[in-house]
Design an enzyme around this catalytic site. Sequence first.
Site, PDB file in Angstrom:
ATOM      1  N   LYS A   1      -7.179  16.641   6.414  1.00 57.35           N
ATOM      2  CA  LYS A   1      -5.916  17.181   7.905  1.00 57.35           C
ATOM      3  C   LYS A   1      -5.249  17.155   6.987  1.00 57.35           C
ATOM      4  CE  LYS A   1      -8.305  14.319  11.190  1.00 57.35           C
ATOM      5  NZ  LYS A   1      -8.943  13.240  11.222  1.00 57.35           N
TER       6      LYS A   1
ATOM      7  N   PHE B   1     -13.358   5.054  12.765  1.00 54.35           N
ATOM      8  CA  PHE B   1     -13.761   6.645  12.519  1.00 54.35           C
ATOM      9  C   PHE B   1     -13.593   7.029  11.517  1.00 54.35           C
ATOM     10  CE2 PHE B   1     -13.259  10.104  13.059  1.00 54.35           C
ATOM     11  CZ  PHE B   1     -14.380  11.207  13.781  1.00 54.35           C
TER      12      PHE B   1
ATOM     13  N   ASP C   1      -9.286   4.544   3.439  1.00 56.59           N
ATOM     14  CA  ASP C   1      -9.378   6.033   4.382  1.00 56.59           C
ATOM     15  C   ASP C   1      -7.935   6.967   4.682  1.00 56.59           C
ATOM     16  OD1 ASP C   1      -9.081   8.615   6.112  1.00 56.59           O
ATOM     17  OD2 ASP C   1     -11.702   8.335   6.945  1.00 56.59           O
TER      18      ASP C   1
END
Length: 402
Positions: A260, A146, A231
């Site tokens: 985030k 993802f 990531d």
Amino acid sequence: MAVMESLQTKELIELEEKYGAHNYHPLDVVIERAEGVWVYDVEGKKYLDCLAAYSAVNQGHCHPKILKALLEQSKKVTLTSRAFRNDQLPLLCEQLHQLSGMDAALPMNSGAEAVETAVKAARKWGYKVKGIPEGKAEIVVCSNNFHGRTVTIISFSTDEQYRDGFGPFTPGFKVIPFGDAKELKHAITSNTCAFIVEPIQGEAGIVMPPDGFLKEAAQLCRDHRVLFVCDEIQSGLGRTGKLFAYEHEGVKPDMIIVGKALSGGFYPVSAVLASKEVLGVFKPGDHGSTFGGNPLACAVARAALTALVDEKMVERSAELGAYFLAKLKTLKSDKLKEVRGRGLWIGIELTVQARPYCEALKELGILCKETHDHVIRIAPPLVITKEEIDWAFERIKQAIEK
Ligand SMILES: *Cc1c(COP(=O)(O)O)cnc(C)c1O
């Protein structure tokens, strides 16, 4: 305003259903305010947040020091665009360098934009530095990855729902099974510019690669002059008990993608961290973002990183995560397949749909979200206390074992 404030759960849900797009299926709790690990709905009911906005609020909701930075910076200057310089960006870049050891940072806003930036940097490095023939650059990624929702990013997703109806797709990506170094070796050619991987797959259900995979992958990348890109948008900034999840295997990426928790949930802030050789491929005008690197974002991110370090949240995540995981491993149910995790990032995998359990937990005062179909993800803000973990455990036990 008075009218809005009197609206209760049912009316607000109806309004959203009527006037909003239905691209999410949220739990029916309408949150009005939050503090630390606790969120409060419009009826005044209190819940322990065990999702932490997919790890964007690692520092806890409305962290006072980040709030202060946001308010103070808002009064000074919020947006200059990168046509001019501002006094916050240099300080954020320096702090990111000190924390990650990477030469340089390129700030963006959402995580997906930072992933896009990494893809562009990797390709351009492939052409300008490695000497890949024009138009031939390949990037290797993992199954069940993802990395976000843009067209290019879903072009290398293996989730049918994420792709369905959104083609034609961006070419130039090869998928290997997550954790399979042998397949990575086979996938690499002289045209490969990068391997992009989540050190632990979050959205896939907190999936850890086999021990040694990241080390082998990093070595393969080095041997074949391929950029090793991590990531860390969800796994980074303390979530797994290290500042970055790749540290669990002692590897050093060529590029790190963060987002985030970089803002502690106040504001979308993301960045790509890399060497001068890699980020140096961008010349003025090659890439940019109106809001990327704005002074408000940078002030917020600086405070969010400082809170993480000063309040020892990474250490807390390691210690309290181990404590929570050990407790959750004692759960007994024939519906339970596996309990796994690292730091305060724990997956409870069931043999049945996880959604009804999340609904039941909501009634018990705990908010978490199913990940894909069968995993309950437990990822509270890193400021959670031992007592709060004990409180949560009793309720999770009740929901799982009933
Ligand atoms: C959330 C996430 C993204 C995308 O970030 P957005 O801010 O939602 O665009 C990318 N990669 C990983 C690993 C993520 O968890």
